[in-house]
Design a protein around this motif. Structure first.
Motif, PDB file in Angstrom:
ATOM      1  N   MET A 279       0.826  -1.211   0.000  1.00 13.56           N
ATOM      2  CA  MET A 279       0.000   0.000   0.000  1.00 13.56           C
ATOM      3  C   MET A 279       0.863   1.265   0.000  1.00 13.56           C
ATOM      4  O   MET A 279       0.449   2.326  -0.469  1.00 13.56           O
ATOM      5  CB  MET A 279      -0.895  -0.017   1.241  1.00 13.56           C
ATOM      6  N   VAL A 280       2.102   1.164   0.499  1.00 16.33           N
ATOM      7  CA  VAL A 280       2.969   2.333   0.632  1.00 16.33           C
ATOM      8  C   VAL A 280       4.171   2.205  -0.291  1.00 16.33           C
ATOM      9  O   VAL A 280       4.739   1.126  -0.442  1.00 16.33           O
ATOM     10  CB  VAL A 280       3.423   2.527   2.095  1.00 16.33           C
ATOM     11  N   GLU A 281       4.545   3.316  -0.946  1.00 19.30           N
ATOM     12  CA  GLU A 281       5.725   3.363  -1.810  1.00 19.30           C
ATOM     13  C   GLU A 281       6.568   4.587  -1.483  1.00 19.30           C
ATOM     14  O   GLU A 281       6.069   5.593  -0.991  1.00 19.30           O
ATOM     15  CB  GLU A 281       5.321   3.383  -3.283  1.00 19.30           C
ATOM     16  N   GLN A 282       7.861   4.486  -1.814  1.00 19.76           N
ATOM     17  CA  GLN A 282       8.847   5.520  -1.499  1.00 19.76           C
ATOM     18  C   GLN A 282       8.871   6.615  -2.557  1.00 19.76           C
ATOM     19  O   GLN A 282       9.012   6.345  -3.743  1.00 19.76           O
ATOM     20  CB  GLN A 282      10.228   4.876  -1.410  1.00 19.76           C
ATOM     21  N   LEU A 283       8.770   7.866  -2.113  1.00 17.29           N
ATOM     22  CA  LEU A 283       9.034   8.989  -2.999  1.00 17.29           C
ATOM     23  C   LEU A 283      10.532   9.082  -3.255  1.00 17.29           C
ATOM     24  O   LEU A 283      11.341   8.720  -2.395  1.00 17.29           O
ATOM     25  CB  LEU A 283       8.550  10.300  -2.380  1.00 17.29           C
ATOM     26  N   LYS A 284      10.902   9.577  -4.427  1.00 10.60           N
ATOM     27  CA  LYS A 284      12.314   9.771  -4.778  1.00 10.60           C
ATOM     28  C   LYS A 284      12.353  10.667  -6.013  1.00 10.60           C
ATOM     29  O   LYS A 284      11.379  10.727  -6.775  1.00 10.60           O
ATOM     30  CB  LYS A 284      12.997   8.439  -5.049  1.00 10.60           C
ATOM     31  N   VAL A 285      13.453  11.360  -6.211  1.00  5.36           N
ATOM     32  CA  VAL A 285      13.588  12.224  -7.374  1.00  5.36           C
ATOM     33  C   VAL A 285      13.413  11.390  -8.650  1.00  5.36           C
ATOM     34  O   VAL A 285      14.004  10.325  -8.795  1.00  5.36           O
ATOM     35  CB  VAL A 285      14.954  12.939  -7.396  1.00  5.36           C
ATOM     36  N   GLY A 286      12.592  11.902  -9.563  1.00  7.85           N
ATOM     37  CA  GLY A 286      12.360  11.221 -10.826  1.00  7.85           C
ATOM     38  C   GLY A 286      11.198  10.251 -10.816  1.00  7.85           C
ATOM     39  O   GLY A 286      10.781   9.776 -11.883  1.00  7.85           O
ATOM     40  N   LEU A 287      10.654   9.959  -9.636  1.00 13.50           N
ATOM     41  CA  LEU A 287       9.496   9.077  -9.583  1.00 13.50           C
ATOM     42  C   LEU A 287       8.332   9.721 -10.321  1.00 13.50           C
ATOM     43  O   LEU A 287       8.046  10.911 -10.142  1.00 13.50           O
ATOM     44  CB  LEU A 287       9.088   8.814  -8.128  1.00 13.50           C
TER      45      LEU A 287
END
Length: 291
Positions: A279-287
């Protein structure tokens, strides 16, 4: 303050895509960077929706501009700038935005001022927006209140939960009011909400008022469930028990998908993932998030 920056490749999330998308959100700034777009302690997201372009926050420097070019996003084509709240790591690139984009207004909650501080012992450290930007760029800044319609199906929403001063005090965040100090009640914080037929997409960059509170506030206002929450949760310094409790509260809101990063922190993210799974995913530059 520990900043976690990891080198990764550009990612795209398509799990919720069903034959096309109405929204495309590209992360320009986050703590986690890539080979072509460096991270910093801050957040900036380029949102494309219904033929309009929105820039949510500008990070802690002009890094969002450099990364936008690397990710082929045109800051000059932004139609609306939105400041999630009055802290430097979301606002320090504002002047660079105004210089790059000649037309777009920047939308702030009416409670926004140059008055946010972090208290450590007896020292108050300024953590607010660039000094004098509110007067220097007054013709480009719009103050909003209540349920503000940015354009069709896109809104800016302030907090409605009472007693947020207790969260401000617990996080050692204060507002300078003349010669007095008072705990921050986050009157300067707002959510960017996109209303779709099957639910709400909520952007709130730091969720100082509590991610669960924000989801519940917005769902109640629109009388519609939230299907997605995107932003930081400001729990990088919280204890494991408190993080797990927050995960349960988030789950209880009924939200279907969470993208979180920045002030959530790597340790807290891993705990959330243990509780919330896919249910949860990591934000990151370029996502790139498509919905």
């Amino acid at each position: 303050m520990i900043v976690e920056i990891v080198e990764i490749g550009i990612m795209k999330s398509n799990e919720i895509r069903k034959g096309g998308f109405n929204l495309k959100a590209t992360v320009l700034v986050d703590n986690i960077g890539t080979e072509i777009a460096t991270g910093e302690w801050g957040l900036s997201i380029y949102i494309e929706q219904a033929g309009k372009n929105i820039l949510l926050d500008t990070g802690a420097s002009n890094r969002f501009l450099v990364n936008a070019k690397a990710l082929e996003k045109d800051i000059g084509a932004v139609d609306y700038g939105v400041l999630s709240h009055a802290h430097y790591d979301h606002a320090n690139g504002m002047q660079a935005f105004f210089e790059e984009n000649e037309n777009a207004k920047f939308y702030l909650q009416k409670g926004t001022g140059e008055n946010c501080y972090f208290k450590k012992w007896f020292i108050h450290k300024y953590i607010g927006i660039p000094k004098h930007i509110l007067t220097r760029q007054k013709d480009r800044i719009e103050y909003v209140t209540g349920k503000y319609k940015l354009y069709e199906n896109v809104y800016l929403i302030p907090h409605t939960t009472k007693g947020l001063e207790t969260i401000g005090a617990a996080n050692k965040m204060y507002i300078r009011d003349g010669r007095r100090w008072r705990p921050d009640n986050f009157a300067h914080e707002q959510s960017l909400v996109i209303e779709e037929e099957d639910g709400l997409i909520i952007f709130n960059s730091c969720s100082h008022g509590g991610a669960d509170n924000i989801i519940n506030e917005v769902s109640k206002l629109f009388e519609k469930p939230a299907k997605m929450m995107i932003g930081g949760f400001h729990i990088f310094q919280k204890g494991e028990t408190e993080i797990r409790q927050l995960a349960e509260k988030i789950k209880a809101t009924g939200v279907k998908k969470i993208y979180t990063g920045h002030c959530t922190g790597g340790r807290a993210f891993r705990i959330l993932q243990q509780e919330l799974g896919d249910m949860v995913e990591q934000l990151k530059v370029g996502l790139v998030i498509e919905a």
